[in-house]
Structures are given as C-alpha cells and as structure tokens.
Design a protein around this motif. Structure first.
Motif, PDB file in Angstrom:
ATOM      1  N   PHE A   9     -46.837  -0.287  -1.318  1.00 18.63           N
ATOM      2  CA  PHE A   9     -47.811  -1.333  -1.564  1.00 18.63           C
ATOM      3  C   PHE A   9     -49.162  -0.931  -0.999  1.00 18.63           C
ATOM      4  O   PHE A   9     -49.258  -0.219  -0.008  1.00 18.63           O
ATOM      5  N   HIS A  45     -52.932  -8.535  -6.573  1.00 17.63           N
ATOM      6  CA  HIS A  45     -52.128  -9.131  -5.504  1.00 17.63           C
ATOM      7  C   HIS A  45     -50.703  -8.575  -5.533  1.00 17.63           C
ATOM      8  O   HIS A  45     -50.109  -8.295  -4.488  1.00 17.63           O
ATOM      9  N   GLN A  46     -50.146  -8.426  -6.730  1.00 19.09           N
ATOM     10  CA  GLN A  46     -48.779  -7.925  -6.841  1.00 19.09           C
ATOM     11  C   GLN A  46     -48.665  -6.516  -6.260  1.00 19.09           C
ATOM     12  O   GLN A  46     -47.698  -6.193  -5.559  1.00 19.09           O
ATOM     13  N   ASN A  49     -48.542  -6.702  -2.699  1.00 18.05           N
ATOM     14  CA  ASN A  49     -47.463  -7.607  -2.288  1.00 18.05           C
ATOM     15  C   ASN A  49     -47.992  -8.824  -1.530  1.00 18.05           C
ATOM     16  O   ASN A  49     -47.398  -9.275  -0.547  1.00 18.05           O
ATOM     17  N   SER A  50     -49.096  -9.378  -2.062  1.00 17.06           N
ATOM     18  CA  SER A  50     -49.658 -10.593  -1.464  1.00 17.06           C
ATOM     19  C   SER A  50     -49.636 -11.748  -2.458  1.00 17.06           C
ATOM     20  O   SER A  50     -50.345 -12.735  -2.281  1.00 17.06           O
ATOM     21  N   TYR A  51     -48.808 -11.625  -3.504  1.00 18.01           N
ATOM     22  CA  TYR A  51     -48.768 -12.648  -4.549  1.00 18.01           C
ATOM     23  C   TYR A  51     -47.782 -13.746  -4.159  1.00 18.01           C
ATOM     24  O   TYR A  51     -47.049 -13.645  -3.174  1.00 18.01           O
ATOM     25  N   SER A  53     -45.024 -14.659  -5.629  1.00 22.53           N
ATOM     26  CA  SER A  53     -43.660 -14.124  -5.642  1.00 22.53           C
ATOM     27  C   SER A  53     -43.689 -12.712  -5.096  1.00 22.53           C
ATOM     28  O   SER A  53     -44.538 -11.902  -5.492  1.00 22.53           O
ATOM     29  N   LYS A  54     -42.805 -12.394  -4.179  1.00 20.30           N
ATOM     30  CA  LYS A  54     -42.800 -11.087  -3.543  1.00 20.30           C
ATOM     31  C   LYS A  54     -42.228 -10.029  -4.485  1.00 20.30           C
ATOM     32  O   LYS A  54     -41.285 -10.278  -5.229  1.00 20.30           O
ATOM     33  N   GLU A  56     -40.730  -6.022  -5.309  1.00 18.65           N
ATOM     34  CA  GLU A  56     -39.838  -5.022  -4.728  1.00 18.65           C
ATOM     35  C   GLU A  56     -40.180  -3.651  -5.294  1.00 18.65           C
ATOM     36  O   GLU A  56     -40.607  -3.518  -6.452  1.00 18.65           O
TER      37      GLU A  56
END
Length: 317
Positions: A9, A45-46, A49-51, A53-54, A56
C-alpha cells in the motif's frame, strides 16, 4: 495478461504494470475484455488502504470497466476491483448494456459518477424545484454531472466550487449559475454571496475538513448536506445535535457501494442517465485517457487537482 497489481500500500509510486493470470468467470459472472477502465478518486484511497472498505494484497485496483463479453455484448460494469487490466470479471447484474450513441468514456462516467450524482440529488437530499444547490468540485467527475442534473430537475440556482479559473469556466458552461473558488478560507461568505445573499438549500460535499465545516455553516433552514468523500483527507469538526436542531438542518452520507445489494438502485438510474445522454440533454465530460503504463501519472494528476471530468485507462497501451 497486463494489469496494474500492487503488492504494497502507498501512493502512486506503488502502481506498476505486471503480467498476471487472466481472471476466470464463475457462476453468475461475466468475463469482459476491457476497452477502457475508469479511474476514480476513491482508487487513490484504495491504493493506500484508507478507503471505507479495507483492501487486501495483492490487489488490482479499478472499480469499473467498459468492454465486450464473449457473446458480443458491449457492456459497462461495476467490478469493485480488478478493473486496471486487459480483462475483468463482473457479477452479471452489474454488467449493463451500453446503448448506441454513448462512447466508452461516457459510459464509465455515467455508471459510477452519474449514478452517484443521481442518488445525491434524488435519494439523499430530495431536491425540490426552485431550491439552491452547492456542488463542490464542480469540474470533477460527479460535479460536472451533478450541475447538469440539478438544472434539468429544476434547481433554482446552482453554485459550483472549483480550484482554478479554467475549471470554474467549465462549471459555468455546464449550467452553473455561479462558480467560486473552493478554498476553505472564507468559503461560507463566498457561498452566501454567490446565492444572492441567502444560505443554500443543498450541499454536495466530498472534500471534508474545513470545507465541510464552512459548507454546513452556509446551509439555510431545512438545508441538507450530503457527504460522499474526503478528498482533503482531513476530518471535519464534530456537529453537536443542537446545531442540527437550530435551522432544522440535515447531514446525510452516501456511498454507492450501499446500492450494490439491490441492482435496481444502479440499473434504473443508469437507464435514465443513458437516455438523457443519447438525447443530448446530459454531457458526460471525459477529461483524460491514460495508457495503463501511465497509471501512476493519472493518480498523481488527480490528487494534484490537475484533472477534470472522468479519467479513463487504455489497457492496450
């Protein structure tokens, strides 16, 4: 196949093109050969990893694509992730046929930004004829469509914010009655001045932080503010219940993903939007078409507010 796959990320620097296995469609899914993929601010954001929904790892970003199925259908689809690639898989209810007269980039703009703008005005704020509407980021993907829809649906006055004179000019060309600088310093006063000295009825807000605060303060009696993003990556001040009661104000939130369990919440608005576009009443703005190999530049440009309208990716380049 070629795809943008991240293994850590971070910012735009983690976006790199790789060779990965082609996806396989399961039961109730369709495999799409991607002609264009959409790029959204939410993707930034995705990737970090700050969106909401997390995510992977490993991850192929990209929430929507337009392309062709094996049986020859031309579809635009919401895929959640996996869009930055030569091929993508979508659940069948979220692959919508694209009508003649709607270009690839326009279809991508309408399936995500268009349905968002539709719900912001109809579902979240219940726009009534004659009401004033403030649209933040009026030159962006949602903003350019929200301005036009608000005017089509009878808004009395539409005010747009934008960060440059060029973007404010675009907002006016699309039907905004006024376009102002979106800098939060003194924003409340500029909003009220642009609305003829009166507070506004509706605010579509996706910046967050002090922009949210100033916008809330510019709401009139029975005003509604809907928040659907946090581009500034800053938190707004807490709103005490008494501040909602005084003026009978409403704050709503909207996230398009909450429509996914009911396909009609996407399909019905999209059908209406396609119809408006074909009739020439709605003009989706495509602001840039990037090569897949230039995805980092696309994210950099978006985060730096150098873009307008919808951004697309060409997986063949």
């Amino acid at each position: 196949m070629r795809a943008v796959q991240i293994t850590e990320f971070g910012g735009p620097e983690v976006l790199k093109v790789s060779d990965v296995d082609e996806p396989v469609a399961g039961d109730g899914q369709v495999l799409i050969t991607v002609d264009r993929a959409g790029v959204n601010y939410a993707d930034t954001h995705q990737v970090e990893n700050s969106y909401l929904s997390k995510a992977e790892l490993p991850l192929i970003p990209g929430g929507e694509v337009v392309g062709h199925t094996a049986d020859g259908r031309r579809v635009v689809a919401l895929v959640g992730s996996g869009g930055y690639a030569e091929k993508a898989v979508a659940h069948a209810p979220y692959a919508f046929d694209v009508p003649e007269g709607v270009k690839d980039g326009e279809a991508l703009a309408l399936v995500l930004q268009g349905t968002t703008a539709w719900h912001l005005l109809k579902t979240s704020t219940h726009l009534q004829p004659g009401e004033s509407v403030l649209v933040h980021a009026g030159a962006g993907g949602v903003g350019t469509l929200a301005i036009q829809l608000a005017k089509l649906w009878g808004a009395g006055r539409v005010i747009a914010t934008a960060s440059s004179e060029e973007k404010r000019k675009l907002a006016l060309e699309l039907g905004a009655d006024a376009a102002i600088d979106g800098d939060p310093e003194g924003l409340k006063d500029r909003i009220i001045e642009a609305n003829g000295g009166k507070p506004v009825d509706i605010v579509l807000e996706m910046v967050g932080g002090p922009t949210f605060d100033e916008s809330f303060d510019a709401l009139g009696r029975f005003g509604r503010l809907v928040t659907f993003g946090s581009a500034s990556r800053q938190a707004a001040k807490a709103i005490e219940p008494a501040r909602l009661m005084k003026g009978s104000k409403t704050i709503a939130g909207f996230w398009l993903a909450d429509c996914f369990k009911t396909p009609a919440l996407l399909g019905d608005p999209l059908k209406e939007l396609f119809g408006l576009a074909v009739e020439g009443k709605l003009r989706p703005i495509v602001g840039g078409d990037y090569a897949l190999s230039d995805i980092a530049t696309a994210h950099e440009d978006m985060r730096a507010r150098r873009t307008v309208g919808k951004l697309t990716l060409d997986p063949t380049r």
